[in-house]
Design a protein around this motif. Structure first.
Motif, PDB file in Angstrom:
ATOM      1  N   HIS A   1       0.843  -1.197   0.000  1.00 15.26           N
ATOM      2  CA  HIS A   1       0.000   0.000   0.000  1.00 15.26           C
ATOM      3  C   HIS A   1       0.875   1.243   0.000  1.00 15.26           C
ATOM      4  O   HIS A   1       1.839   1.336   0.756  1.00 15.26           O
ATOM      5  CB  HIS A   1      -0.910   0.022   1.245  1.00 15.26           C
ATOM      6  CG  HIS A   1      -1.857  -1.122   1.302  1.00 15.26           C
ATOM      7  ND1 HIS A   1      -3.014  -1.161   0.558  1.00 15.26           N
ATOM      8  CD2 HIS A   1      -1.825  -2.278   1.999  1.00 15.26           C
ATOM      9  CE1 HIS A   1      -3.653  -2.292   0.799  1.00 15.26           C
ATOM     10  NE2 HIS A   1      -2.947  -2.990   1.667  1.00 15.26           N
TER      11      HIS A   1
ATOM     12  N   THR B   1      -9.944   2.626   3.794  1.00 21.69           N
ATOM     13  CA  THR B   1     -10.921   1.620   3.378  1.00 21.69           C
ATOM     14  C   THR B   1     -10.321   0.598   2.420  1.00 21.69           C
ATOM     15  O   THR B   1     -10.908  -0.453   2.197  1.00 21.69           O
ATOM     16  CB  THR B   1     -12.145   2.286   2.717  1.00 21.69           C
ATOM     17  OG1 THR B   1     -11.694   3.077   1.609  1.00 21.69           O
ATOM     18  CG2 THR B   1     -12.888   3.152   3.716  1.00 21.69           C
ATOM     19  N   ASP B   2      -9.140   0.897   1.879  1.00 14.33           N
ATOM     20  CA  ASP B   2      -8.468  -0.091   1.035  1.00 14.33           C
ATOM     21  C   ASP B   2      -7.652  -1.091   1.858  1.00 14.33           C
ATOM     22  O   ASP B   2      -7.134  -2.063   1.322  1.00 14.33           O
ATOM     23  CB  ASP B   2      -7.569   0.595  -0.001  1.00 14.33           C
ATOM     24  CG  ASP B   2      -6.459   1.413   0.634  1.00 14.33           C
ATOM     25  OD1 ASP B   2      -6.681   2.016   1.707  1.00 14.33           O
ATOM     26  OD2 ASP B   2      -5.363   1.478   0.049  1.00 14.33           O
TER      27      ASP B   2
ATOM     28  N   GLY C   1     -11.561  -3.340   5.858  1.00 13.84           N
ATOM     29  CA  GLY C   1     -12.923  -3.496   5.389  1.00 13.84           C
ATOM     30  C   GLY C   1     -13.222  -4.970   5.196  1.00 13.84           C
ATOM     31  O   GLY C   1     -12.313  -5.799   5.141  1.00 13.84           O
TER      32      GLY C   1
ATOM     33  N   ARG D   1     -13.552  -8.448   3.863  1.00 11.77           N
ATOM     34  CA  ARG D   1     -12.869  -9.216   2.810  1.00 11.77           C
ATOM     35  C   ARG D   1     -11.706  -8.453   2.176  1.00 11.77           C
ATOM     36  O   ARG D   1     -11.244  -8.800   1.099  1.00 11.77           O
ATOM     37  CB  ARG D   1     -13.819  -9.677   1.696  1.00 11.77           C
ATOM     38  CG  ARG D   1     -14.982 -10.526   2.098  1.00 11.77           C
ATOM     39  CD  ARG D   1     -14.691 -11.552   3.037  1.00 11.77           C
ATOM     40  NE  ARG D   1     -14.509 -12.934   2.687  1.00 11.77           N
ATOM     41  CZ  ARG D   1     -13.981 -13.781   3.558  1.00 11.77           C
ATOM     42  NH1 ARG D   1     -13.546 -13.360   4.717  1.00 11.77           N
ATOM     43  NH2 ARG D   1     -13.873 -15.036   3.287  1.00 11.77           N
ATOM     44  N   ILE D   2     -11.239  -7.394   2.839  1.00  8.42           N
ATOM     45  CA  ILE D   2     -10.149  -6.575   2.304  1.00  8.42           C
ATOM     46  C   ILE D   2      -8.908  -6.647   3.194  1.00  8.42           C
ATOM     47  O   ILE D   2      -7.794  -6.623   2.707  1.00  8.42           O
ATOM     48  CB  ILE D   2     -10.590  -5.096   2.167  1.00  8.42           C
ATOM     49  CG1 ILE D   2     -11.651  -4.969   1.096  1.00  8.42           C
ATOM     50  CG2 ILE D   2      -9.418  -4.184   1.872  1.00  8.42           C
ATOM     51  CD1 ILE D   2     -12.233  -3.587   0.970  1.00  8.42           C
ATOM     52  N   THR D   3      -9.088  -6.734   4.491  1.00  9.57           N
ATOM     53  CA  THR D   3      -7.989  -6.631   5.443  1.00  9.57           C
ATOM     54  C   THR D   3      -7.022  -7.807   5.278  1.00  9.57           C
ATOM     55  O   THR D   3      -7.436  -8.960   5.339  1.00  9.57           O
ATOM     56  CB  THR D   3      -8.532  -6.575   6.884  1.00  9.57           C
ATOM     57  OG1 THR D   3      -9.540  -5.569   6.953  1.00  9.57           O
ATOM     58  CG2 THR D   3      -7.420  -6.260   7.865  1.00  9.57           C
TER      59      THR D   3
ATOM     60  N   TYR E   1     -13.438 -10.103   7.866  1.00 11.52           N
ATOM     61  CA  TYR E   1     -12.585  -9.066   7.275  1.00 11.52           C
ATOM     62  C   TYR E   1     -11.400  -9.609   6.478  1.00 11.52           C
ATOM     63  O   TYR E   1     -10.842  -8.906   5.645  1.00 11.52           O
ATOM     64  CB  TYR E   1     -12.053  -8.139   8.379  1.00 11.52           C
ATOM     65  CG  TYR E   1     -13.116  -7.252   8.933  1.00 11.52           C
ATOM     66  CD1 TYR E   1     -13.369  -6.007   8.368  1.00 11.52           C
ATOM     67  CD2 TYR E   1     -13.897  -7.650  10.012  1.00 11.52           C
ATOM     68  CE1 TYR E   1     -14.365  -5.191   8.863  1.00 11.52           C
ATOM     69  CE2 TYR E   1     -14.897  -6.841  10.516  1.00 11.52           C
ATOM     70  CZ  TYR E   1     -15.124  -5.611   9.942  1.00 11.52           C
ATOM     71  OH  TYR E   1     -16.106  -4.804  10.424  1.00 11.52           O
TER      72      TYR E   1
ATOM     73  N   ASN F   1      -8.549 -11.173   4.121  1.00  7.18           N
ATOM     74  CA  ASN F   1      -8.268 -11.371   2.699  1.00  7.18           C
ATOM     75  C   ASN F   1      -6.856 -11.937   2.606  1.00  7.18           C
ATOM     76  O   ASN F   1      -5.885 -11.265   2.946  1.00  7.18           O
ATOM     77  CB  ASN F   1      -8.365 -10.052   1.944  1.00  7.18           C
ATOM     78  CG  ASN F   1      -8.139 -10.232   0.455  1.00  7.18           C
ATOM     79  OD1 ASN F   1      -7.512 -11.187   0.025  1.00  7.18           O
ATOM     80  ND2 ASN F   1      -8.638  -9.298  -0.323  1.00  7.18           N
TER      81      ASN F   1
ATOM     82  N   THR G   1      -5.209 -12.807  -0.079  1.00  9.35           N
ATOM     83  CA  THR G   1      -4.569 -12.614  -1.379  1.00  9.35           C
ATOM     84  C   THR G   1      -3.131 -12.133  -1.244  1.00  9.35           C
ATOM     85  O   THR G   1      -2.226 -12.668  -1.877  1.00  9.35           O
ATOM     86  CB  THR G   1      -5.363 -11.615  -2.236  1.00  9.35           C
ATOM     87  OG1 THR G   1      -6.695 -12.088  -2.338  1.00  9.35           O
ATOM     88  CG2 THR G   1      -4.764 -11.471  -3.614  1.00  9.35           C
TER      89      THR G   1
END
Length: 177
Positions: free
Chosen positions: A52, A90-91, A94, A96-98, A116, A118, A120
């Motif tokens: 990020h 928020t990126d 959130g 399914r993002i964290t 929350y 993710n 990936t």
């Protein structure tokens, strides 16, 4: 939504202090605390910065008087400012993002990870490291005297990156349940 605060600090030995990090999550309504050293929090910031951009400024490292009460209070305030700004992203925070590595770092309860988390980035990073090691091993096997016309495994790396781009994020998350 995550609320993250540094609520206190304590000196453990004459060489380091721990900061108490308190979390509140609205859905599911959950709260928990962990204690982390400044150096651990700094490493987390460095890991996040791999994925990020434009993260808040992390509090500076001090070389003298690290454990003085005024210095610890100042660091606690700066860490609070950092996590307040970071938790607004928020990126990063959130459903399914964290990133899973972030949630695991803070000993997040399983029910929060399920909502929350993710995986990936975790899968991508471990696979990138695996691929880098494979390429390094292949390069070490090539005698230095012989010219190499094509970079070893370049096609393999391109194919992997293409596959990762098309990978279904829900499938990745299901791997870690």
């Amino acid at each position: 939504m995550f609320k993250i605060q540094i609520t206190s600090h304590r000196i453990v030995t004459d060489s380091y202090a721990l900061f108490k990090v308190s979390f509140e999550v609205e859905d599911p309504l959950t709260a928990w605390n962990v204690e982390k050293r400044y150096s651990e929090l700094r490493k987390l910031h460095e890991e996040l910065s791999l994925y990020h951009s434009n993260l808040p400024e992390f509090p500076p490292k001090y070389f003298f008087d690290n454990l003085g009460e005024e210095r610890l209070k100042e660091r606690q305030t700066l860490l609070n400012n950092y996590f307040t700004e970071l938790s607004k992203r928020t990126d990063i925070f959130g459903p399914r993002i964290t990133p899973i590595f972030l949630l695991k770092f803070f000993n997040t309860p399983r029910e929060v990870i399920d909502v929350y988390g993710n995986a990936t980035l975790e899968v991508k990073r471990s696979t990138e490291l695996f691929m880098e090691n494979m390429i390094l091993e292949d390069e070490q096997e090539v005698p230095q005297e012989q010219p190499v016309e094509e970079e070893p495994n370049s096609g393999l790396l391109e194919a992997f990156n293409a596959a990762l781009t098309n990978f279904n994020l829900d499938q990745v998350g299901n791997l870690f349940k």
